[in-house]
Scaffold this motif. Sequence first.
Motif, mmCIF file in Angstrom:
data_model
loop_
_atom_site.group_PDB
_atom_site.id
_atom_site.type_symbol
_atom_site.label_atom_id
_atom_site.label_comp_id
_atom_site.label_asym_id
_atom_site.label_seq_id
_atom_site.Cartn_x
_atom_site.Cartn_y
_atom_site.Cartn_z
ATOM 1 N N ASN A 186 0.795 -1.318 -0.133
ATOM 2 C CA ASN A 186 0.039 0.055 0.044
ATOM 3 C C ASN A 186 0.881 1.267 -0.234
ATOM 4 O O ASN A 186 0.601 2.056 -0.759
ATOM 5 C CB ASN A 186 -1.123 -0.006 1.169
ATOM 6 N N THR A 187 2.043 1.216 0.906
ATOM 7 C CA THR A 187 2.792 2.505 0.910
ATOM 8 C C THR A 187 3.546 2.775 -0.317
ATOM 9 O O THR A 187 3.584 3.812 -0.717
ATOM 10 C CB THR A 187 3.826 2.355 2.342
ATOM 11 N N ARG A 188 4.238 1.470 -1.030
ATOM 12 C CA ARG A 188 4.777 1.628 -2.086
ATOM 13 C C ARG A 188 3.746 2.350 -3.311
ATOM 14 O O ARG A 188 4.292 3.271 -4.202
ATOM 15 C CB ARG A 188 5.510 0.331 -2.729
ATOM 16 N N TRP A 204 1.751 6.010 8.003
ATOM 17 C CA TRP A 204 2.166 5.282 6.805
ATOM 18 C C TRP A 204 2.372 6.282 5.829
ATOM 19 O O TRP A 204 3.604 6.166 5.054
ATOM 20 C CB TRP A 204 0.845 4.604 6.295
ATOM 21 N N ALA A 205 2.021 7.579 5.878
ATOM 22 C CA ALA A 205 2.292 8.701 4.888
ATOM 23 C C ALA A 205 3.775 9.156 5.145
ATOM 24 O O ALA A 205 4.525 9.240 4.376
ATOM 25 C CB ALA A 205 1.423 9.888 5.004
ATOM 26 N N ARG A 210 -0.732 12.615 -0.196
ATOM 27 C CA ARG A 210 -0.409 10.791 0.454
ATOM 28 C C ARG A 210 -1.345 11.123 1.735
ATOM 29 O O ARG A 210 -1.390 9.707 1.978
ATOM 30 C CB ARG A 210 0.885 10.990 0.604
ATOM 31 N N ALA A 218 8.718 0.816 5.166
ATOM 32 C CA ALA A 218 7.332 0.267 5.467
ATOM 33 C C ALA A 218 7.188 -0.931 6.069
ATOM 34 O O ALA A 218 6.621 -1.292 7.024
ATOM 35 C CB ALA A 218 6.570 0.408 4.382
ATOM 36 N N SER A 267 3.316 5.926 -2.817
ATOM 37 C CA SER A 267 4.531 6.647 -3.180
ATOM 38 C C SER A 267 4.525 6.755 -4.740
ATOM 39 O O SER A 267 5.031 7.994 -5.103
ATOM 40 C CB SER A 267 5.592 5.910 -2.765
ATOM 41 N N ASN A 316 -3.379 8.039 2.289
ATOM 42 C CA ASN A 316 -3.169 7.116 3.476
ATOM 43 C C ASN A 316 -4.353 6.962 4.476
ATOM 44 O O ASN A 316 -4.502 5.694 5.063
ATOM 45 C CB ASN A 316 -1.846 7.486 4.300
#
Length: 431
Positions: free
Chosen positions: A118-120, A346-347, A131, A362, A123, A135
Amino acid sequence: MKRSNKRWTVVFLIFLATSINYMDRANLGIAGPDMMKSIGLSKTEFGLLGSAFFWTYALMQIPVGGIVDKLGPKVTYGVAIIWWSIFSAFTAAGRSVGMLLGIRALMGIGEAPAFPTNTRVISDWLPSKERGIANGLFSMGIAVGSGLTTPVVAWVVQTYGWRTSFIVTGVIGIIWGLVWLATFKNKPSEDKSVNKAELDYILDGNKLETAEEKSNGLKWYHLLRYRNVWGILFGLFAQDYLLYLMLTWLPTYLVIERHMTLLKAGFNSVIPWIAASIGAILGGYLSDRLIKKGWAPISARKMNMTIGMVLSLAIIPAAFVTDVFAALALISLSLGGMMFANGGSWAIVADIAPKNMVGTLAGMQNFIGNISGWIAPILTGFLADKLHNFVAALVLAGVIGALSVVLYIVLLRNEKIEVKVSGGLNNERIS
Protein backbone atom coordinates in the motif's frame (compact mmCIF):
# COMPACT_ATOMS: atom_id res chain seq x y z
CA MET A 1 -6.36 19.12 -21.01
CA LYS A 2 -8.53 18.01 -18.09
CA ARG A 3 -6.59 15.85 -15.67
CA SER A 4 -7.68 12.22 -15.30
CA ASN A 5 -8.05 10.78 -11.81
CA LYS A 6 -6.91 7.18 -12.15
CA ARG A 7 -4.72 7.55 -9.06
CA TRP A 8 -7.87 7.73 -6.91
CA THR A 9 -9.22 4.54 -8.48
CA VAL A 10 -5.98 2.90 -7.39
CA VAL A 11 -6.40 4.31 -3.87
CA PHE A 12 -9.95 2.94 -3.80
CA LEU A 13 -8.64 -0.51 -4.78
CA ILE A 14 -6.14 -0.59 -1.93
CA PHE A 15 -8.84 0.69 0.42
CA LEU A 16 -10.93 -2.34 -0.56
CA ALA A 17 -7.93 -4.64 -0.11
CA THR A 18 -7.28 -3.23 3.36
CA SER A 19 -10.96 -3.63 4.25
CA ILE A 20 -10.87 -7.29 3.15
CA ASN A 21 -7.59 -7.78 5.02
CA TYR A 22 -9.09 -6.60 8.31
CA MET A 23 -12.44 -8.26 7.75
CA ASP A 24 -10.53 -11.56 7.54
CA ARG A 25 -8.66 -10.74 10.76
CA ALA A 26 -11.76 -9.50 12.60
CA ASN A 27 -13.70 -12.62 11.68
CA LEU A 28 -11.85 -14.49 14.42
CA GLY A 29 -12.94 -12.01 17.09
CA ILE A 30 -16.56 -12.07 15.93
CA ALA A 31 -16.68 -15.86 15.73
CA GLY A 32 -14.77 -16.12 19.03
CA PRO A 33 -17.61 -16.93 21.46
CA ASP A 34 -19.00 -19.68 19.18
CA MET A 35 -15.52 -21.04 18.43
CA MET A 36 -14.65 -21.15 22.13
CA LYS A 37 -17.79 -23.16 22.84
CA SER A 38 -17.47 -25.38 19.76
CA ILE A 39 -13.83 -26.35 20.24
CA GLY A 40 -13.63 -25.83 24.01
CA LEU A 41 -11.12 -22.97 24.18
CA SER A 42 -10.17 -21.00 27.29
CA LYS A 43 -9.61 -17.24 27.03
CA THR A 44 -5.85 -17.82 27.08
CA GLU A 45 -6.07 -20.41 24.29
CA PHE A 46 -8.24 -18.09 22.22
CA GLY A 47 -5.73 -15.30 22.79
CA LEU A 48 -2.98 -17.65 21.59
CA LEU A 49 -5.01 -18.35 18.47
CA GLY A 50 -5.40 -14.61 17.91
CA SER A 51 -1.65 -14.08 18.17
CA ALA A 52 -0.66 -17.02 15.88
CA PHE A 53 -1.43 -14.99 12.78
CA PHE A 54 1.13 -12.39 13.86
CA TRP A 55 3.99 -14.85 14.40
CA THR A 56 4.50 -15.19 10.66
CA TYR A 57 2.96 -11.85 9.66
CA ALA A 58 5.49 -9.84 11.66
CA LEU A 59 8.50 -12.01 10.79
CA MET A 60 7.78 -11.61 7.08
CA GLN A 61 7.70 -7.79 7.16
CA ILE A 62 11.38 -7.02 6.53
CA PRO A 63 11.79 -9.42 3.59
CA VAL A 64 8.46 -8.49 1.98
CA GLY A 65 9.39 -4.81 1.98
CA GLY A 66 12.37 -5.63 -0.22
CA ILE A 67 10.23 -7.95 -2.36
CA VAL A 68 7.72 -5.18 -3.02
CA ASP A 69 10.51 -2.79 -4.03
CA LYS A 70 12.01 -5.38 -6.41
CA LEU A 71 8.98 -7.17 -7.91
CA GLY A 72 6.49 -4.32 -7.79
CA PRO A 73 3.02 -4.14 -6.25
CA LYS A 74 1.04 -5.86 -9.02
CA VAL A 75 2.37 -9.39 -8.64
CA THR A 76 3.17 -9.05 -4.93
CA TYR A 77 -0.33 -7.94 -3.92
CA GLY A 78 -2.20 -10.22 -6.30
CA VAL A 79 -0.44 -13.36 -5.09
CA ALA A 80 -0.59 -12.25 -1.45
CA ILE A 81 -4.33 -11.66 -1.21
CA ILE A 82 -5.20 -14.88 -3.01
CA TRP A 83 -2.86 -16.77 -0.65
CA TRP A 84 -4.30 -15.27 2.54
CA SER A 85 -7.89 -15.62 1.33
CA ILE A 86 -7.42 -19.33 0.69
CA PHE A 87 -6.14 -19.88 4.23
CA SER A 88 -8.85 -17.65 5.67
CA ALA A 89 -11.39 -19.98 4.08
CA PHE A 90 -9.44 -23.01 5.37
CA THR A 91 -10.07 -21.77 8.93
CA ALA A 92 -13.51 -23.34 8.50
CA ALA A 93 -11.81 -26.76 8.48
CA GLY A 94 -10.20 -26.23 11.91
CA ARG A 95 -11.11 -28.92 14.43
CA SER A 96 -8.42 -28.40 17.06
CA VAL A 97 -6.22 -25.69 18.54
CA GLY A 98 -3.13 -27.07 16.81
CA MET A 99 -4.75 -27.17 13.38
CA LEU A 100 -6.13 -23.66 13.73
CA LEU A 101 -2.75 -22.34 14.88
CA GLY A 102 -1.14 -23.68 11.69
CA ILE A 103 -3.84 -22.21 9.44
CA ARG A 104 -3.63 -18.79 11.07
CA ALA A 105 0.17 -18.79 10.78
CA LEU A 106 -0.05 -19.58 7.05
CA MET A 107 -2.65 -16.84 6.64
CA GLY A 108 -0.21 -14.40 8.25
CA ILE A 109 2.40 -15.10 5.55
CA GLY A 110 -0.08 -14.07 2.87
CA GLU A 111 -1.15 -10.85 4.58
CA ALA A 112 2.43 -9.71 5.26
CA PRO A 113 2.93 -7.73 2.00
CA ALA A 114 -0.27 -5.68 2.34
CA PHE A 115 0.88 -2.51 4.09
CA PRO A 116 4.36 -2.25 2.54
CA THR A 117 2.62 -2.63 -0.83
CA ASN A 118 0.00 0.00 0.00
CA THR A 119 2.76 2.42 0.97
CA ARG A 120 4.72 1.73 -2.20
CA VAL A 121 1.63 2.17 -4.39
CA ILE A 122 0.82 5.54 -2.85
CA SER A 123 4.46 6.64 -3.12
CA ASP A 124 4.45 5.77 -6.85
CA TRP A 125 0.97 7.02 -7.73
CA LEU A 126 0.47 10.20 -5.68
CA PRO A 127 2.46 13.39 -5.04
CA SER A 128 3.47 14.09 -1.44
CA LYS A 129 0.75 16.72 -0.92
CA GLU A 130 -1.99 14.11 -1.53
CA ARG A 131 -0.48 11.20 0.37
CA GLY A 132 -2.00 12.11 3.72
CA ILE A 133 -5.59 11.77 2.54
CA ALA A 134 -4.65 8.73 0.41
CA ASN A 135 -3.10 6.99 3.41
CA GLY A 136 -6.10 8.07 5.47
CA LEU A 137 -8.41 6.43 2.94
CA PHE A 138 -6.59 3.12 2.87
CA SER A 139 -6.21 3.24 6.66
CA MET A 140 -9.97 3.73 6.85
CA GLY A 141 -10.13 0.22 5.40
CA ILE A 142 -8.82 -1.00 8.78
CA ALA A 143 -11.90 0.43 10.46
CA VAL A 144 -14.31 -0.67 7.74
CA GLY A 145 -13.00 -4.23 7.69
CA SER A 146 -12.61 -4.47 11.45
CA GLY A 147 -15.90 -2.94 12.50
CA LEU A 148 -18.37 -1.78 9.88
CA THR A 149 -18.66 -5.30 8.47
CA THR A 150 -19.10 -6.74 11.97
CA PRO A 151 -22.94 -6.89 11.97
CA VAL A 152 -22.97 -8.74 8.64
CA VAL A 153 -20.31 -11.23 9.75
CA ALA A 154 -22.03 -11.65 13.12
CA TRP A 155 -25.31 -12.38 11.30
CA VAL A 156 -23.56 -15.00 9.12
CA VAL A 157 -22.02 -16.60 12.23
CA GLN A 158 -25.35 -16.68 14.07
CA THR A 159 -27.38 -17.85 11.06
CA TYR A 160 -25.03 -20.24 9.26
CA GLY A 161 -22.30 -20.94 11.81
CA TRP A 162 -18.79 -19.62 12.38
CA ARG A 163 -17.24 -21.89 9.75
CA THR A 164 -19.34 -20.38 6.95
CA SER A 165 -18.19 -16.87 7.82
CA PHE A 166 -14.55 -17.75 7.05
CA ILE A 167 -15.48 -19.28 3.70
CA VAL A 168 -17.45 -16.18 2.66
CA THR A 169 -14.69 -13.71 3.55
CA GLY A 170 -12.10 -15.89 1.82
CA VAL A 171 -14.04 -15.91 -1.45
CA ILE A 172 -14.35 -12.11 -1.39
CA GLY A 173 -10.56 -11.77 -1.15
CA ILE A 174 -9.91 -14.12 -4.06
CA ILE A 175 -12.24 -12.06 -6.26
CA TRP A 176 -10.35 -8.85 -5.38
CA GLY A 177 -7.01 -10.51 -6.16
CA LEU A 178 -8.14 -11.46 -9.66
CA VAL A 179 -9.43 -7.93 -10.33
CA TRP A 180 -6.11 -6.43 -9.16
CA LEU A 181 -4.03 -8.70 -11.40
CA ALA A 182 -6.24 -7.87 -14.38
CA THR A 183 -6.32 -4.07 -13.99
CA PHE A 184 -3.44 -2.63 -11.96
CA LYS A 185 -0.18 -1.22 -13.39
CA ASN A 186 2.92 -0.73 -11.24
CA LYS A 187 3.55 2.82 -12.49
CA PRO A 188 1.13 5.52 -13.66
CA SER A 189 3.27 5.89 -16.81
CA GLU A 190 2.37 2.29 -17.73
CA ASP A 191 -1.39 2.86 -17.44
CA LYS A 192 -3.12 4.03 -20.65
CA SER A 193 -6.03 5.49 -18.69
CA VAL A 194 -3.66 8.03 -17.06
CA ASN A 195 -3.53 11.06 -19.35
CA LYS A 196 -0.55 13.40 -19.73
CA ALA A 197 -1.98 16.03 -17.38
CA GLU A 198 -2.35 13.54 -14.52
CA LEU A 199 1.04 11.96 -15.20
CA ASP A 200 2.75 15.37 -15.19
CA TYR A 201 0.94 16.26 -11.96
CA ILE A 202 2.14 13.07 -10.25
CA LEU A 203 5.70 13.28 -11.54
CA ASP A 204 6.04 16.99 -10.80
CA GLY A 205 5.19 16.28 -7.17
CA ASN A 206 7.82 13.53 -7.02
CA LYS A 207 10.77 15.13 -8.82
CA LEU A 208 13.31 14.77 -6.03
CA GLU A 209 12.21 11.25 -5.19
CA THR A 210 12.47 10.16 -8.83
CA ALA A 211 16.10 11.26 -8.88
CA GLU A 212 16.78 9.16 -5.77
CA GLU A 213 15.26 6.00 -7.21
CA LYS A 214 18.37 5.18 -9.23
CA SER A 215 20.49 4.84 -6.08
CA ASN A 216 21.32 1.32 -4.91
CA GLY A 217 23.45 -0.68 -2.53
CA LEU A 218 21.55 0.38 0.59
CA LYS A 219 20.56 -2.15 3.25
CA TRP A 220 17.57 -2.10 5.57
CA TYR A 221 19.72 -1.93 8.69
CA HIS A 222 21.27 1.36 7.50
CA LEU A 223 17.94 2.98 8.31
CA LEU A 224 18.29 2.11 12.00
CA ARG A 225 20.88 4.89 12.36
CA TYR A 226 18.22 7.59 12.33
CA ARG A 227 16.06 9.06 15.08
CA ASN A 228 13.01 9.43 12.85
CA VAL A 229 13.03 5.73 12.07
CA TRP A 230 13.01 4.74 15.75
CA GLY A 231 10.20 7.20 16.43
CA ILE A 232 7.89 5.78 13.79
CA LEU A 233 8.76 2.16 14.62
CA PHE A 234 7.59 2.41 18.22
CA GLY A 235 4.72 4.68 17.25
CA LEU A 236 3.17 2.01 15.04
CA PHE A 237 3.79 -0.59 17.76
CA ALA A 238 1.68 1.49 20.14
CA GLN A 239 -1.07 2.03 17.56
CA ASP A 240 -1.15 -1.64 16.62
CA TYR A 241 -1.24 -2.76 20.24
CA LEU A 242 -4.53 -0.94 20.76
CA LEU A 243 -5.77 -1.97 17.31
CA TYR A 244 -5.11 -5.68 17.76
CA LEU A 245 -6.48 -5.74 21.29
CA MET A 246 -9.75 -4.35 19.95
CA LEU A 247 -9.65 -6.36 16.74
CA THR A 248 -9.30 -9.65 18.59
CA TRP A 249 -11.33 -8.94 21.71
CA LEU A 250 -13.91 -6.15 21.25
CA PRO A 251 -17.00 -8.25 20.37
CA THR A 252 -15.99 -10.97 22.83
CA TYR A 253 -15.28 -8.30 25.49
CA LEU A 254 -18.78 -6.89 25.02
CA VAL A 255 -20.28 -10.37 25.36
CA ILE A 256 -18.22 -11.45 28.41
CA GLU A 257 -17.57 -8.19 30.28
CA ARG A 258 -20.63 -6.15 29.27
CA HIS A 259 -23.07 -9.09 29.04
CA MET A 260 -24.39 -8.45 25.51
CA THR A 261 -25.70 -11.05 23.10
CA LEU A 262 -23.40 -11.78 20.13
CA LEU A 263 -25.69 -9.99 17.68
CA LYS A 264 -26.01 -6.95 19.96
CA ALA A 265 -22.25 -6.94 20.49
CA GLY A 266 -21.77 -7.09 16.73
CA PHE A 267 -23.90 -3.99 16.18
CA ASN A 268 -22.39 -2.08 19.12
CA SER A 269 -18.89 -2.94 17.90
CA VAL A 270 -19.60 -0.83 14.84
CA ILE A 271 -19.65 2.41 16.88
CA PRO A 272 -15.91 2.54 17.73
CA TRP A 273 -14.99 1.59 14.16
CA ILE A 274 -17.17 4.39 12.73
CA ALA A 275 -15.16 6.74 14.95
CA ALA A 276 -11.99 5.10 13.67
CA SER A 277 -13.06 5.67 10.04
CA ILE A 278 -13.74 9.34 10.72
CA GLY A 279 -10.40 9.67 12.49
CA ALA A 280 -8.51 8.14 9.57
CA ILE A 281 -10.02 10.55 7.04
CA LEU A 282 -9.69 13.63 9.25
CA GLY A 283 -6.09 12.81 10.06
CA GLY A 284 -5.13 12.41 6.41
CA TYR A 285 -7.01 15.53 5.37
CA LEU A 286 -5.46 17.67 8.09
CA SER A 287 -1.87 16.64 7.32
CA ASP A 288 -2.35 17.36 3.60
CA ARG A 289 -3.97 20.68 4.48
CA LEU A 290 -0.99 21.67 6.62
CA ILE A 291 1.42 20.75 3.80
CA LYS A 292 -0.54 22.88 1.32
CA LYS A 293 -0.26 25.76 3.80
CA GLY A 294 3.52 25.45 3.76
CA TRP A 295 4.27 22.97 6.53
CA ALA A 296 7.07 20.47 5.89
CA PRO A 297 5.56 17.01 5.32
CA ILE A 298 7.30 15.37 8.29
CA SER A 299 6.20 18.18 10.64
CA ALA A 300 2.60 17.89 9.44
CA ARG A 301 2.54 14.11 9.95
CA LYS A 302 4.17 14.49 13.39
CA MET A 303 1.43 16.89 14.47
CA ASN A 304 -1.26 14.39 13.43
CA MET A 305 0.42 11.41 15.00
CA THR A 306 0.98 13.16 18.32
CA ILE A 307 -2.58 14.53 18.60
CA GLY A 308 -4.06 11.20 17.61
CA MET A 309 -2.13 9.21 20.19
CA VAL A 310 -3.05 11.69 22.93
CA LEU A 311 -6.71 11.06 22.08
CA SER A 312 -6.10 7.30 22.14
CA LEU A 313 -5.39 7.54 25.87
CA ALA A 314 -9.17 7.57 26.41
CA ILE A 315 -8.81 3.77 26.61
CA ILE A 316 -7.63 4.19 30.22
CA PRO A 317 -10.85 5.68 31.66
CA ALA A 318 -12.80 3.24 29.45
CA ALA A 319 -11.42 0.47 31.62
CA PHE A 320 -13.03 1.87 34.77
CA VAL A 321 -16.47 3.21 33.83
CA THR A 322 -19.41 0.99 34.73
CA ASP A 323 -21.89 2.28 32.14
CA VAL A 324 -21.57 0.31 28.91
CA PHE A 325 -22.37 3.29 26.68
CA ALA A 326 -19.78 5.46 28.43
CA ALA A 327 -17.27 2.68 27.86
CA LEU A 328 -18.21 2.50 24.18
CA ALA A 329 -17.88 6.29 23.85
CA LEU A 330 -14.40 6.27 25.37
CA ILE A 331 -13.31 3.26 23.30
CA SER A 332 -14.62 5.10 20.23
CA LEU A 333 -12.61 8.21 21.09
CA SER A 334 -9.53 6.06 21.65
CA LEU A 335 -9.83 4.17 18.36
CA GLY A 336 -10.69 7.38 16.49
CA GLY A 337 -7.55 9.01 17.86
CA MET A 338 -5.39 6.01 17.02
CA MET A 339 -6.65 6.02 13.41
CA PHE A 340 -6.18 9.80 13.23
CA ALA A 341 -2.51 9.04 13.88
CA ASN A 342 -2.34 5.92 11.71
CA GLY A 343 -2.63 7.54 8.29
CA GLY A 344 0.25 9.86 9.20
CA SER A 345 2.32 6.88 10.31
CA TRP A 346 2.15 5.42 6.81
CA ALA A 347 2.40 8.70 4.91
CA ILE A 348 5.53 9.70 6.83
CA VAL A 349 7.39 6.62 5.57
CA ALA A 350 7.61 8.09 2.07
CA ASP A 351 8.54 11.47 3.55
CA ILE A 352 11.46 9.98 5.51
CA ALA A 353 12.81 7.12 3.35
CA PRO A 354 14.77 7.33 0.09
CA LYS A 355 12.47 6.49 -2.83
CA ASN A 356 14.09 3.11 -3.48
CA MET A 357 13.60 2.09 0.17
CA VAL A 358 9.98 3.11 0.82
CA GLY A 359 8.76 -0.50 0.79
CA THR A 360 11.70 -1.57 2.93
CA LEU A 361 11.06 1.03 5.64
CA ALA A 362 7.33 0.30 5.50
CA GLY A 363 8.13 -3.38 6.06
CA MET A 364 10.41 -2.56 9.01
CA GLN A 365 7.74 -0.36 10.55
CA ASN A 366 5.09 -3.02 10.07
CA PHE A 367 7.39 -5.67 11.57
CA ILE A 368 7.83 -3.71 14.79
CA GLY A 369 4.18 -2.67 14.82
CA ASN A 370 2.97 -6.19 14.48
CA ILE A 371 5.11 -7.60 17.25
CA SER A 372 2.22 -6.14 19.24
CA GLY A 373 0.06 -8.70 17.48
CA TRP A 374 2.10 -11.44 19.15
CA ILE A 375 1.59 -9.83 22.54
CA ALA A 376 -1.77 -8.04 22.74
CA PRO A 377 -4.22 -10.89 22.01
CA ILE A 378 -2.64 -13.50 24.27
CA LEU A 379 -1.66 -11.08 27.08
CA THR A 380 -5.19 -9.69 27.11
CA GLY A 381 -6.62 -13.20 27.39
CA PHE A 382 -4.12 -14.12 30.12
CA LEU A 383 -4.89 -10.98 32.17
CA ALA A 384 -8.64 -11.49 31.73
CA ASP A 385 -8.35 -15.12 32.89
CA LYS A 386 -6.20 -14.28 35.93
CA LEU A 387 -7.93 -11.07 37.04
CA HIS A 388 -11.45 -11.96 35.85
CA ASN A 389 -11.82 -8.59 34.08
CA PHE A 390 -10.28 -6.54 31.26
CA VAL A 391 -9.19 -3.49 33.30
CA ALA A 392 -5.45 -4.17 33.36
CA ALA A 393 -5.40 -5.07 29.65
CA LEU A 394 -7.02 -1.77 28.63
CA VAL A 395 -4.83 0.33 30.94
CA LEU A 396 -1.69 -1.31 29.54
CA ALA A 397 -2.69 -0.28 26.01
CA GLY A 398 -3.03 3.30 27.26
CA VAL A 399 0.39 3.28 28.93
CA ILE A 400 2.02 2.09 25.70
CA GLY A 401 0.19 4.83 23.80
CA ALA A 402 1.42 7.48 26.24
CA LEU A 403 5.02 6.38 25.67
CA SER A 404 4.57 6.78 21.90
CA VAL A 405 3.51 10.41 22.43
CA VAL A 406 6.74 11.09 24.33
CA LEU A 407 8.87 9.44 21.63
CA TYR A 408 7.14 11.33 18.81
CA ILE A 409 7.91 14.62 20.56
CA VAL A 410 11.53 13.71 21.35
CA LEU A 411 12.62 11.79 18.24
CA LEU A 412 10.73 13.02 15.17
CA ARG A 413 12.54 15.77 13.28
CA ASN A 414 11.98 17.45 9.94
CA GLU A 415 14.77 15.49 8.23
CA LYS A 416 14.47 13.23 5.20
CA ILE A 417 17.10 10.53 4.78
CA GLU A 418 19.03 11.66 1.73
CA VAL A 419 20.99 9.44 -0.62
CA LYS A 420 24.46 10.47 -1.71
CA VAL A 421 25.60 9.83 -5.26
CA SER A 422 27.99 7.20 -3.90
CA GLY A 423 25.00 5.22 -2.59
CA GLY A 424 25.50 6.13 1.05
CA LEU A 425 23.04 7.79 3.39
CA ASN A 426 23.18 11.38 4.56
CA ASN A 427 21.22 12.65 7.51
CA GLU A 428 21.58 13.17 11.22
CA ARG A 429 22.16 9.88 12.96
CA ILE A 430 21.38 8.81 16.50
CA SER A 431 24.31 9.87 18.65
